[in-house]
Motif scaffolding. Structure first.
Motif, PDB file in Angstrom:
ATOM      1  N   VAL A  15       0.861  -1.182   0.000  1.00  0.00           N
ATOM      2  CA  VAL A  15       0.000   0.000   0.000  1.00  0.00           C
ATOM      3  C   VAL A  15       0.893   1.226   0.000  1.00  0.00           C
ATOM      4  O   VAL A  15       1.708   1.411   0.908  1.00  0.00           O
ATOM      5  CB  VAL A  15      -0.939   0.014   1.228  1.00  0.00           C
ATOM      6  CG1 VAL A  15      -1.799   1.272   1.239  1.00  0.00           C
ATOM      7  CG2 VAL A  15      -1.805  -1.237   1.262  1.00  0.00           C
ATOM      8  N   TYR A  16       0.748   2.054  -1.026  1.00  0.00           N
ATOM      9  CA  TYR A  16       1.572   3.252  -1.205  1.00  0.00           C
ATOM     10  C   TYR A  16       0.619   4.426  -1.430  1.00  0.00           C
ATOM     11  O   TYR A  16       0.006   4.533  -2.491  1.00  0.00           O
ATOM     12  CB  TYR A  16       2.508   3.095  -2.399  1.00  0.00           C
ATOM     13  CG  TYR A  16       3.377   1.860  -2.287  1.00  0.00           C
ATOM     14  CD1 TYR A  16       4.642   1.943  -1.727  1.00  0.00           C
ATOM     15  CD2 TYR A  16       2.911   0.619  -2.705  1.00  0.00           C
ATOM     16  CE1 TYR A  16       5.435   0.809  -1.613  1.00  0.00           C
ATOM     17  CE2 TYR A  16       3.693  -0.515  -2.583  1.00  0.00           C
ATOM     18  CZ  TYR A  16       4.951  -0.413  -2.032  1.00  0.00           C
ATOM     19  OH  TYR A  16       5.730  -1.532  -1.902  1.00  0.00           O
ATOM     20  N   ALA A  44       0.827   9.743   8.777  1.00  0.00           N
ATOM     21  CA  ALA A  44       1.883   8.730   8.793  1.00  0.00           C
ATOM     22  C   ALA A  44       1.330   7.311   8.892  1.00  0.00           C
ATOM     23  O   ALA A  44       1.953   6.365   8.425  1.00  0.00           O
ATOM     24  CB  ALA A  44       2.855   8.995   9.934  1.00  0.00           C
ATOM     25  N   VAL A  45       0.172   7.148   9.488  1.00  0.00           N
ATOM     26  CA  VAL A  45      -0.378   5.803   9.658  1.00  0.00           C
ATOM     27  C   VAL A  45      -1.464   5.465   8.640  1.00  0.00           C
ATOM     28  O   VAL A  45      -2.047   4.387   8.695  1.00  0.00           O
ATOM     29  CB  VAL A  45      -0.922   5.585  11.098  1.00  0.00           C
ATOM     30  CG1 VAL A  45       0.173   5.729  12.118  1.00  0.00           C
ATOM     31  CG2 VAL A  45      -2.079   6.501  11.399  1.00  0.00           C
ATOM     32  N   LEU A  46      -1.716   6.348   7.693  1.00  0.00           N
ATOM     33  CA  LEU A  46      -2.789   6.115   6.727  1.00  0.00           C
ATOM     34  C   LEU A  46      -2.614   4.798   5.973  1.00  0.00           C
ATOM     35  O   LEU A  46      -3.511   3.960   5.944  1.00  0.00           O
ATOM     36  CB  LEU A  46      -2.882   7.283   5.744  1.00  0.00           C
ATOM     37  CG  LEU A  46      -3.906   7.140   4.630  1.00  0.00           C
ATOM     38  CD1 LEU A  46      -5.313   6.976   5.186  1.00  0.00           C
ATOM     39  CD2 LEU A  46      -3.835   8.335   3.700  1.00  0.00           C
ATOM     40  N   ALA A  47      -1.464   4.589   5.357  1.00  0.00           N
ATOM     41  CA  ALA A  47      -1.239   3.367   4.576  1.00  0.00           C
ATOM     42  C   ALA A  47      -1.295   2.123   5.456  1.00  0.00           C
ATOM     43  O   ALA A  47      -1.841   1.094   5.045  1.00  0.00           O
ATOM     44  CB  ALA A  47       0.096   3.442   3.847  1.00  0.00           C
ATOM     45  N   LEU A  61       3.305   2.372   2.935  1.00  0.00           N
ATOM     46  CA  LEU A  61       4.060   3.604   3.020  1.00  0.00           C
ATOM     47  C   LEU A  61       3.156   4.793   2.725  1.00  0.00           C
ATOM     48  O   LEU A  61       2.495   4.845   1.686  1.00  0.00           O
ATOM     49  CB  LEU A  61       5.200   3.560   1.992  1.00  0.00           C
ATOM     50  CG  LEU A  61       6.238   4.651   2.011  1.00  0.00           C
ATOM     51  CD1 LEU A  61       6.974   4.699   3.349  1.00  0.00           C
ATOM     52  CD2 LEU A  61       7.238   4.411   0.888  1.00  0.00           C
ATOM     53  N   SER A  62       3.110   5.741   3.662  1.00  0.00           N
ATOM     54  CA  SER A  62       2.436   7.020   3.451  1.00  0.00           C
ATOM     55  C   SER A  62       3.509   8.015   3.021  1.00  0.00           C
ATOM     56  O   SER A  62       4.536   8.149   3.687  1.00  0.00           O
ATOM     57  CB  SER A  62       1.773   7.499   4.743  1.00  0.00           C
ATOM     58  OG  SER A  62       0.768   6.610   5.159  1.00  0.00           O
ATOM     59  N   LEU A  90      -1.739  -1.412  -4.039  1.00  0.00           N
ATOM     60  CA  LEU A  90      -2.776  -0.395  -4.024  1.00  0.00           C
ATOM     61  C   LEU A  90      -2.039   0.923  -3.868  1.00  0.00           C
ATOM     62  O   LEU A  90      -1.241   1.083  -2.938  1.00  0.00           O
ATOM     63  CB  LEU A  90      -3.740  -0.601  -2.850  1.00  0.00           C
ATOM     64  CG  LEU A  90      -4.568  -1.870  -2.871  1.00  0.00           C
ATOM     65  CD1 LEU A  90      -5.420  -1.974  -1.614  1.00  0.00           C
ATOM     66  CD2 LEU A  90      -5.445  -1.924  -4.117  1.00  0.00           C
ATOM     67  N   SER A  91      -2.280   1.846  -4.783  1.00  0.00           N
ATOM     68  CA  SER A  91      -1.538   3.099  -4.731  1.00  0.00           C
ATOM     69  C   SER A  91      -2.416   4.250  -5.198  1.00  0.00           C
ATOM     70  O   SER A  91      -3.306   4.079  -6.027  1.00  0.00           O
ATOM     71  CB  SER A  91      -0.289   3.003  -5.613  1.00  0.00           C
ATOM     72  OG  SER A  91       0.510   4.150  -5.449  1.00  0.00           O
TER      73      SER A  91
END
Length: 160
Positions: A15-16, A44-47, A61-62, A90-91
Protein backbone atom coordinates in the motif's frame (compact mmCIF):
# COMPACT_ATOMS: atom_id res chain seq x y z
CA UNK A 1 -15.69 -3.71 -1.41
CA UNK A 2 -16.20 -6.95 0.49
CA UNK A 3 -15.09 -8.97 -2.56
CA UNK A 4 -11.87 -6.96 -2.79
CA UNK A 5 -11.17 -7.47 0.91
CA UNK A 6 -11.55 -11.23 0.53
CA UNK A 7 -9.54 -11.26 -2.72
CA UNK A 8 -6.59 -9.35 -1.25
CA UNK A 9 -6.67 -10.64 2.33
CA UNK A 10 -3.39 -12.27 3.30
CA UNK A 11 -1.65 -11.43 0.01
CA UNK A 12 1.73 -9.82 -0.58
CA UNK A 13 0.02 -6.54 -1.50
CA UNK A 14 1.80 -3.25 -0.84
CA UNK A 15 0.00 0.00 0.00
CA UNK A 16 1.57 3.25 -1.20
CA UNK A 17 -0.50 6.35 -0.47
CA UNK A 18 0.33 9.97 -1.21
CA UNK A 19 -1.03 12.28 1.45
CA UNK A 20 -0.14 15.75 2.64
CA UNK A 21 -0.54 17.98 5.63
CA UNK A 22 -4.10 19.12 6.26
CA UNK A 23 -6.08 21.03 8.86
CA UNK A 24 -8.69 18.33 9.33
CA UNK A 25 -8.11 18.06 13.08
CA UNK A 26 -8.11 21.77 13.88
CA UNK A 27 -11.68 21.73 15.18
CA UNK A 28 -11.34 18.67 17.43
CA UNK A 29 -12.91 18.80 20.87
CA UNK A 30 -9.78 18.67 23.02
CA UNK A 31 -11.83 17.87 26.13
CA UNK A 32 -12.89 14.50 24.69
CA UNK A 33 -9.79 13.05 22.99
CA UNK A 34 -9.78 9.43 21.87
CA UNK A 35 -7.65 7.07 19.80
CA UNK A 36 -9.81 7.47 16.68
CA UNK A 37 -9.12 11.21 16.58
CA UNK A 38 -5.37 10.55 16.68
CA UNK A 39 -5.40 7.84 14.01
CA UNK A 40 -7.80 9.75 11.78
CA UNK A 41 -5.59 12.83 11.78
CA UNK A 42 -2.17 11.20 11.47
CA UNK A 43 -1.09 10.90 7.84
CA UNK A 44 1.88 8.73 8.79
CA UNK A 45 -0.38 5.80 9.66
CA UNK A 46 -2.79 6.11 6.73
CA UNK A 47 -1.24 3.37 4.58
CA UNK A 48 -0.77 1.03 7.52
CA UNK A 49 -4.41 1.41 8.59
CA UNK A 50 -5.53 0.47 5.06
CA UNK A 51 -3.14 -2.48 5.08
CA UNK A 52 -4.37 -3.60 8.51
CA UNK A 53 -8.04 -3.26 7.55
CA UNK A 54 -7.57 -5.33 4.38
CA UNK A 55 -5.25 -7.87 6.09
CA UNK A 56 -2.42 -7.26 3.62
CA UNK A 57 1.11 -8.65 4.02
CA UNK A 58 3.14 -6.26 1.85
CA UNK A 59 4.89 -3.03 2.80
CA UNK A 60 2.84 0.08 3.48
CA UNK A 61 4.06 3.60 3.02
CA UNK A 62 2.44 7.02 3.45
CA UNK A 63 4.29 9.56 1.30
CA UNK A 64 4.26 13.36 1.56
CA UNK A 65 6.12 15.18 -1.20
CA UNK A 66 3.55 17.97 -1.40
CA UNK A 67 1.96 18.24 -4.85
CA UNK A 68 3.69 15.13 -6.22
CA UNK A 69 2.73 12.76 -3.38
CA UNK A 70 0.40 10.56 -5.45
CA UNK A 71 2.84 10.27 -8.33
CA UNK A 72 5.72 9.42 -6.00
CA UNK A 73 3.52 6.81 -4.30
CA UNK A 74 2.70 5.20 -7.66
CA UNK A 75 6.39 5.28 -8.66
CA UNK A 76 7.29 3.51 -5.38
CA UNK A 77 4.64 0.88 -6.06
CA UNK A 78 5.99 0.35 -9.60
CA UNK A 79 9.55 0.06 -8.27
CA UNK A 80 8.52 -2.61 -5.78
CA UNK A 81 6.55 -4.53 -8.40
CA UNK A 82 9.56 -4.45 -10.74
CA UNK A 83 11.85 -5.66 -7.93
CA UNK A 84 9.30 -8.40 -7.11
CA UNK A 85 9.06 -7.24 -3.50
CA UNK A 86 5.27 -7.39 -3.88
CA UNK A 87 2.76 -9.20 -6.09
CA UNK A 88 0.17 -6.43 -6.26
CA UNK A 89 -0.10 -2.82 -5.06
CA UNK A 90 -2.78 -0.39 -4.02
CA UNK A 91 -1.54 3.10 -4.73
CA UNK A 92 -2.91 6.59 -5.03
CA UNK A 93 -3.49 9.65 -2.98
CA UNK A 94 -5.79 11.79 -0.92
CA UNK A 95 -5.99 15.45 0.05
CA UNK A 96 -8.75 17.05 2.07
CA UNK A 97 -8.99 20.80 2.72
CA UNK A 98 -11.82 21.11 5.27
CA UNK A 99 -11.10 24.60 6.52
CA UNK A 100 -9.94 28.00 5.31
CA UNK A 101 -6.39 27.87 6.75
CA UNK A 102 -4.61 26.64 3.60
CA UNK A 103 -6.43 29.06 1.32
CA UNK A 104 -5.77 32.03 3.60
CA UNK A 105 -2.08 31.19 4.02
CA UNK A 106 -1.51 30.53 0.30
CA UNK A 107 -3.37 33.72 -0.61
CA UNK A 108 -1.22 35.76 1.79
CA UNK A 109 1.87 34.14 0.27
CA UNK A 110 0.69 35.03 -3.23
CA UNK A 111 0.86 31.37 -4.30
CA UNK A 112 -2.72 31.01 -5.58
CA UNK A 113 -3.53 31.46 -9.25
CA UNK A 114 -5.10 34.88 -9.79
CA UNK A 115 -7.43 33.55 -12.50
CA UNK A 116 -8.25 30.25 -10.78
CA UNK A 117 -6.58 28.20 -13.51
CA UNK A 118 -3.52 25.97 -13.30
CA UNK A 119 -0.94 26.10 -16.09
CA UNK A 120 1.70 23.66 -14.88
CA UNK A 121 4.96 23.85 -16.87
CA UNK A 122 3.55 26.69 -19.01
CA UNK A 123 4.66 30.30 -19.44
CA UNK A 124 1.13 31.37 -18.36
CA UNK A 125 1.60 29.78 -14.91
CA UNK A 126 0.64 32.27 -12.23
CA UNK A 127 0.15 30.11 -9.14
CA UNK A 128 -1.59 26.93 -8.16
CA UNK A 129 -5.21 25.94 -7.57
CA UNK A 130 -5.70 23.73 -4.53
CA UNK A 131 -8.32 21.01 -4.87
CA UNK A 132 -9.52 18.02 -2.90
CA UNK A 133 -9.57 14.49 -4.15
CA UNK A 134 -8.94 10.83 -3.56
CA UNK A 135 -8.01 8.08 -5.97
CA UNK A 136 -6.57 4.60 -5.69
CA UNK A 137 -5.50 2.14 -8.37
CA UNK A 138 -4.54 -1.51 -8.20
CA UNK A 139 -1.26 -2.29 -9.92
CA UNK A 140 0.18 -5.60 -11.07
CA UNK A 141 2.99 -6.66 -13.33
CA UNK A 142 1.54 -6.95 -16.86
CA UNK A 143 2.48 -10.62 -17.18
CA UNK A 144 0.72 -11.43 -13.89
CA UNK A 145 -2.41 -9.50 -14.91
CA UNK A 146 -2.55 -11.37 -18.22
CA UNK A 147 -1.98 -14.71 -16.49
CA UNK A 148 -4.77 -13.96 -13.99
CA UNK A 149 -7.06 -12.71 -16.79
CA UNK A 150 -7.57 -9.39 -15.02
CA UNK A 151 -9.26 -6.46 -16.72
CA UNK A 152 -6.38 -4.21 -17.83
CA UNK A 153 -7.45 -0.57 -18.08
CA UNK A 154 -4.03 1.02 -18.57
CA UNK A 155 -0.34 0.18 -18.70
CA UNK A 156 2.35 2.28 -17.04
CA UNK A 157 5.26 2.19 -19.47
CA UNK A 158 7.67 4.36 -17.53
CA UNK A 159 8.18 6.46 -14.43
CA UNK A 160 10.96 8.34 -12.77
Amino acid sequence: MQDMILFLSGTNCGVYIGCSQNDYGNDLDLTDLNSHQNLGNNNAVLASRISYYLNLRGPCLSIDTSCSSSLVAIANACDNLLLKNIDVALSGGVWVIPGPNLHVAMSQLGALSSDGRCYAFDSRANGFVPAEGVGVIMLKRIEDARRDRDHIYAVIKGWG
